[in-house]
Design a protein around this motif. Structure first.
Motif, PDB file in Angstrom:
ATOM      1  N   ASN A  30       0.830  -1.210   0.000  1.00  0.00           N
ATOM      2  CA  ASN A  30       0.000   0.000   0.000  1.00  0.00           C
ATOM      3  C   ASN A  30       0.863   1.259   0.000  1.00  0.00           C
ATOM      4  O   ASN A  30       0.523   2.262  -0.651  1.00  0.00           O
ATOM      5  CB  ASN A  30      -0.925   0.007   1.214  1.00  0.00           C
ATOM      6  CG  ASN A  30      -1.992  -1.070   1.134  1.00  0.00           C
ATOM      7  OD1 ASN A  30      -2.318  -1.563   0.053  1.00  0.00           O
ATOM      8  ND2 ASN A  30      -2.543  -1.457   2.280  1.00  0.00           N
ATOM      9  N   ALA A  32       2.514   1.839  -3.486  1.00  0.00           N
ATOM     10  CA  ALA A  32       1.531   2.053  -4.555  1.00  0.00           C
ATOM     11  C   ALA A  32       0.910   3.446  -4.519  1.00  0.00           C
ATOM     12  O   ALA A  32       0.174   3.817  -5.446  1.00  0.00           O
ATOM     13  CB  ALA A  32       0.432   0.991  -4.465  1.00  0.00           C
ATOM     14  N   ARG A  33       1.205   4.214  -3.478  1.00  0.00           N
ATOM     15  CA  ARG A  33       0.583   5.545  -3.359  1.00  0.00           C
ATOM     16  C   ARG A  33       1.030   6.457  -4.499  1.00  0.00           C
ATOM     17  O   ARG A  33       2.219   6.635  -4.741  1.00  0.00           O
ATOM     18  CB  ARG A  33       0.943   6.166  -2.010  1.00  0.00           C
ATOM     19  CG  ARG A  33       0.313   7.536  -1.789  1.00  0.00           C
ATOM     20  CD  ARG A  33       0.348   7.927  -0.322  1.00  0.00           C
ATOM     21  NE  ARG A  33       1.688   8.018   0.204  1.00  0.00           N
ATOM     22  CZ  ARG A  33       2.454   9.126   0.135  1.00  0.00           C
ATOM     23  NH1 ARG A  33       1.994  10.205  -0.467  1.00  0.00           N
ATOM     24  NH2 ARG A  33       3.661   9.139   0.673  1.00  0.00           N
ATOM     25  N   LYS A  34       0.083   7.040  -5.188  1.00  0.00           N
ATOM     26  CA  LYS A  34       0.376   7.940  -6.307  1.00  0.00           C
ATOM     27  C   LYS A  34       0.797   9.308  -5.782  1.00  0.00           C
ATOM     28  O   LYS A  34       0.153   9.865  -4.892  1.00  0.00           O
ATOM     29  CB  LYS A  34      -0.845   8.075  -7.205  1.00  0.00           C
ATOM     30  CG  LYS A  34      -0.620   8.994  -8.400  1.00  0.00           C
ATOM     31  CD  LYS A  34      -1.890   9.138  -9.236  1.00  0.00           C
ATOM     32  CE  LYS A  34      -1.700  10.184 -10.328  1.00  0.00           C
ATOM     33  NZ  LYS A  34      -2.925  10.373 -11.147  1.00  0.00           N
ATOM     34  N   PRO A  55       1.120   7.549 -14.114  1.00  0.00           N
ATOM     35  CA  PRO A  55       1.139   7.826 -12.673  1.00  0.00           C
ATOM     36  C   PRO A  55       2.509   7.537 -12.066  1.00  0.00           C
ATOM     37  O   PRO A  55       3.095   6.488 -12.320  1.00  0.00           O
ATOM     38  CB  PRO A  55       0.080   6.874 -12.113  1.00  0.00           C
ATOM     39  CG  PRO A  55      -0.799   6.547 -13.273  1.00  0.00           C
ATOM     40  CD  PRO A  55       0.082   6.562 -14.480  1.00  0.00           C
ATOM     41  N   LYS A  92       4.470   6.763  -8.649  1.00  0.00           N
ATOM     42  CA  LYS A  92       4.170   6.241  -7.323  1.00  0.00           C
ATOM     43  C   LYS A  92       5.381   6.405  -6.400  1.00  0.00           C
ATOM     44  O   LYS A  92       6.477   6.707  -6.858  1.00  0.00           O
ATOM     45  CB  LYS A  92       3.783   4.768  -7.426  1.00  0.00           C
ATOM     46  CG  LYS A  92       2.596   4.508  -8.342  1.00  0.00           C
ATOM     47  CD  LYS A  92       2.356   3.027  -8.528  1.00  0.00           C
ATOM     48  CE  LYS A  92       1.210   2.768  -9.485  1.00  0.00           C
ATOM     49  NZ  LYS A  92       1.003   1.328  -9.736  1.00  0.00           N
ATOM     50  N   SER A 104       6.989   4.092  -5.123  1.00  0.00           N
ATOM     51  CA  SER A 104       8.003   3.111  -5.557  1.00  0.00           C
ATOM     52  C   SER A 104       8.955   3.692  -6.586  1.00  0.00           C
ATOM     53  O   SER A 104      10.132   3.319  -6.632  1.00  0.00           O
ATOM     54  CB  SER A 104       7.316   1.866  -6.119  1.00  0.00           C
ATOM     55  OG  SER A 104       6.484   2.196  -7.214  1.00  0.00           O
ATOM     56  N   ASP A 105       8.479   4.614  -7.424  1.00  0.00           N
ATOM     57  CA  ASP A 105       9.335   5.203  -8.462  1.00  0.00           C
ATOM     58  C   ASP A 105      10.454   6.048  -7.866  1.00  0.00           C
ATOM     59  O   ASP A 105      11.494   6.228  -8.497  1.00  0.00           O
ATOM     60  CB  ASP A 105       8.497   6.060  -9.416  1.00  0.00           C
ATOM     61  CG  ASP A 105       7.580   5.225 -10.278  1.00  0.00           C
ATOM     62  OD1 ASP A 105       8.058   4.241 -10.871  1.00  0.00           O
ATOM     63  OD2 ASP A 105       6.381   5.554 -10.350  1.00  0.00           O
ATOM     64  N   GLU A 112       4.884  15.694  -4.824  1.00  0.00           N
ATOM     65  CA  GLU A 112       3.481  15.824  -4.421  1.00  0.00           C
ATOM     66  C   GLU A 112       3.004  17.269  -4.543  1.00  0.00           C
ATOM     67  O   GLU A 112       1.830  17.521  -4.844  1.00  0.00           O
ATOM     68  CB  GLU A 112       3.294  15.323  -2.990  1.00  0.00           C
ATOM     69  CG  GLU A 112       3.343  13.809  -2.877  1.00  0.00           C
ATOM     70  CD  GLU A 112       3.029  13.310  -1.480  1.00  0.00           C
ATOM     71  OE1 GLU A 112       2.173  12.418  -1.364  1.00  0.00           O
ATOM     72  OE2 GLU A 112       3.637  13.800  -0.524  1.00  0.00           O
TER      73      GLU A 112
END
Length: 588
Positions: free
Chosen positions: A334, A337-339, A391, A393, A395-396, A546
């Motif tokens: 989770n 995966a947050r955008k 998108p 995330k 993770s990127d 963000e």
């Protein structure tokens, strides 16, 4: 009558056995030692950065251990780890910095598997006191580090060694860490500590262990590699083989840090044979020692040692292990995966080895915007890294920036900046001639798909943004770089002073670009610091993205390799050597 006679015989035998000395019989024992090193958070069979399956991980190690326990000597199993477990995958980053209330996942996993001891690694220290001290407090296994010294007491901050006993055999495990920490990490991460030379520490502790503990086997668990020519300033980064040769007493050295498989038997100064073993990183293999020990009357009579690097990629992940940690795995999924934004075009790091790239331009732009500096220095940190269109995330950001470095701003003169880049490009590139057609500085004089290792690590291939310059690859070091101006149109002068955004590893002297290139001593570097972030760079990258979620990908064409025709030909040759599927697998 017969029953009475049997009773008397049994009593007589009991008395005979009872009055004999406990250790009067010869005793043969088989012992197996399994160890992992440089796991880097690879606990589960998935890469949480790319969300793709992996062929290593501790989930497979658990299955391998179960299999080893079924072999002769497997009932006397010692399980060791050699450090660098708290950095690498989001699985550890999340419990290092995001969820600091729950028990640390690394503690829970190592306790569950039943490790007997571990040595601390440099990337564990990189997480800072709050993280590794918390992690240590939750472990059931001792954390070793004989040469990690508490400055107040002058004694080891961590436990220097541990004695493990298996079936009457005493096994001493001495832990040591590469001492180059002050050259890589800001002092706030290791405040109150110092790091003793490994050879000095080994020479001090071996007599203590022998005198006080009377061990039958002595193991060195060293977070340090085998190439002793690698120096960071005054520090010998990889002292393992030096200890193997110069410090008698060890039966085996279990080493790591350099992510290179290594398996040799070294003869030391008194003619003893010392097994040196490194299964490399990411829990794709384990090191395995097998001892056959004979003792009589409590004294060691003989011991034989066999060693192996066991590939574990063929073992299935342990189902009970995965089930046990299912809730933590879900938390990590989770989180990554947050955008946090949107990317207009794909960014690949591959182009960064041959000129300006979208990937490095984005990182440079973020460092300049976050810091407000005139110039940014940064290097590609991994091979094959890609950020896809669409998108973006959390993770990127692990793809964008691999390590938990801080972001520093330091002062440098124009001359120092030029010399810094001369050093960077001299380890990055060769001087192209009619007889030497390669742009990239490969380790081999005649590189091929099967022999394509880089001469120097790519994480030291710094380029710059904020200045316009060329790199002439037909020129020798000292004549490669020509800086035309600052990118905003201001003139660039060797005698002027500029602010430079740079990561904490580099700002503390890591890679030697500031010392060997710019000629700035480590003592002087401390005086050059203008500012430093209090959290790691990835935290600020996430925060910045963000706040600026629409990411328009562009390449900043502020520098180039020249001459054009020669560079194009060399690039075509070397791109195939570096980034064909076979080559990419080797470089990883």
């Amino acid at each position: 009558m017969i029953a009475h006679l049997r009773f008397l015989i049994s009593i007589s035998l009991f008395l005979v056995v009872s009055i004999l000395p406990v250790n009067s019989f010869a005793h043969n024992t088989k012992i197996k030692i399994v160890y992992t090193t440089d796991v880097h958070g690879n606990f589960f069979p998935v890469d949480y950065i790319t969300m793709s399956p992996v062929d290593g991980s501790l989930s497979r190690v658990v299955s391998a251990i179960d299999s080893i326990r079924e072999t002769p000597g497997g009932n006397n199993l010692v399980l060791l780890d050699n450090g660098d477990f708290l950095q690498g995958q989001p699985s550890v980053y999340y419990y290092n910095y995001i969820d600091t209330i729950s028990p640390h996942l690394a503690s829970e996993i190592y306790n569950y598997i039943g490790y007997d001891a571990t040595t601390i690694g440099n990337h564990d220290v990189e997480t800072g006191h709050a993280v590794y001290d918390r992690w240590r407090s939750q472990n059931r296994m001792p954390l070793l580090g004989a040469n990690v010294i508490d400055n107040k007491s002058g004694q080891p901050y961590l436990r220097p060694y541990v004695i493990l006993e298996k079936d009457g055999v005493r096994i001493a495990v001495l832990g040591l860490l590469t001492p180059a920490i002050p050259a890589w990490l800001p002092e706030n991460l290791w405040s109150g500590l110092s790091f003793e030379d490994m050879v000095t520490s080994a020479k001090k502790w071996i007599p203590i262990i022998k005198s006080n503990e009377n061990p039958d086997i002595i193991i060195g668990l060293f977070h340090s590699g085998h190439d002793e020519t690698m120096r960071t300033g005054e520090f010998i980064e990889n002292a393992s083989l030096k200890i193997a040769r110069e410090v008698p007493g060890f039966d085996a050295l279990l080493i790591g840090h350099d992510h290179q498989k290594f398996h040799e038997v070294i003869e030391n100064v008194v003619g003893e044979k010392v097994t040196v073993l490194n299964p490399a990183n990411n829990a794709k293999a384990v090191g395995l020692l097998e001892f056959d020990v004979k003792k009589s009357n409590g004294k060691l009579k003989s011991k034989k040692i066999a060693s192996n690097i066991l590939d574990i990629t063929g073992f299935a992940p342990d189902k009970a292990f995965l089930e046990k940690f299912a809730p933590q795995r879900e938390k990590i999924r989770n989180y990554v995966a947050r955008k946090i934004g949107n990317v207009s075009e794909e960014m690949s790091i591959d182009d960064a080895f041959f000129g300006p790239s979208t990937f490095m331009s984005f990182l440079h732009r973020l460092q300049l915007d976050i810091s407000g500096a005139d110039i940014s220095f940064a290097a590609p940190l991994s091979f094959g890294a890609v950020i896809r269109k669409g998108p973006m995330k959390v993770s990127d950001t692990f793809t964008l920036y691999k390590y938990e470095n801080m972001l520093y701003v330091i002062k440098m003169t124009g001359r120092e900046i030029k010399d810094y880049l001369e050093e960077s490009y001299s380890i990055w590139t060769r001087q192209i001639t009619d007889r030497q057609p390669h742009l990239i500085n490969f380790k081999s004089e005649n590189p091929s798909l099967s022999d394509n290792r880089l001469a120097k690590p790519a994480y030291n291939f710094d380029s710059a943004t904020g200045i316009d310059y060329t790199v002439d690859v037909t020129k020798p070091k000292g004549e490669k770089i020509n800086i035309a101006s600052l990118s905003d149109g201001r003139s660039f002068s060797p005698d002027s002073t500029y602010t430079v955004a740079i990561n904490s590893y580099r700002a503390n002297g890591g890679g030697n670009l500031l010392s060997d290139g710019a000629g700035i001593s480590r003592e002087e570097l401390k005086k050059r610091i203008v500012s430093a972030t209090d959290k790691d760079l990835r935290y600020y990258l996430i925060d910045y993205i963000e706040k600026h979620p629409d990411i328009e990908v562009q390449t900043i064409h502020n520098w180039k390799f020249i001459p054009d025709g020669i560079v194009e030909k060399a690039t075509e040759i070397d791109r195939e050597l570096l980034f064909s599927p076979q080559s990419l697998k080797e470089q990883k």
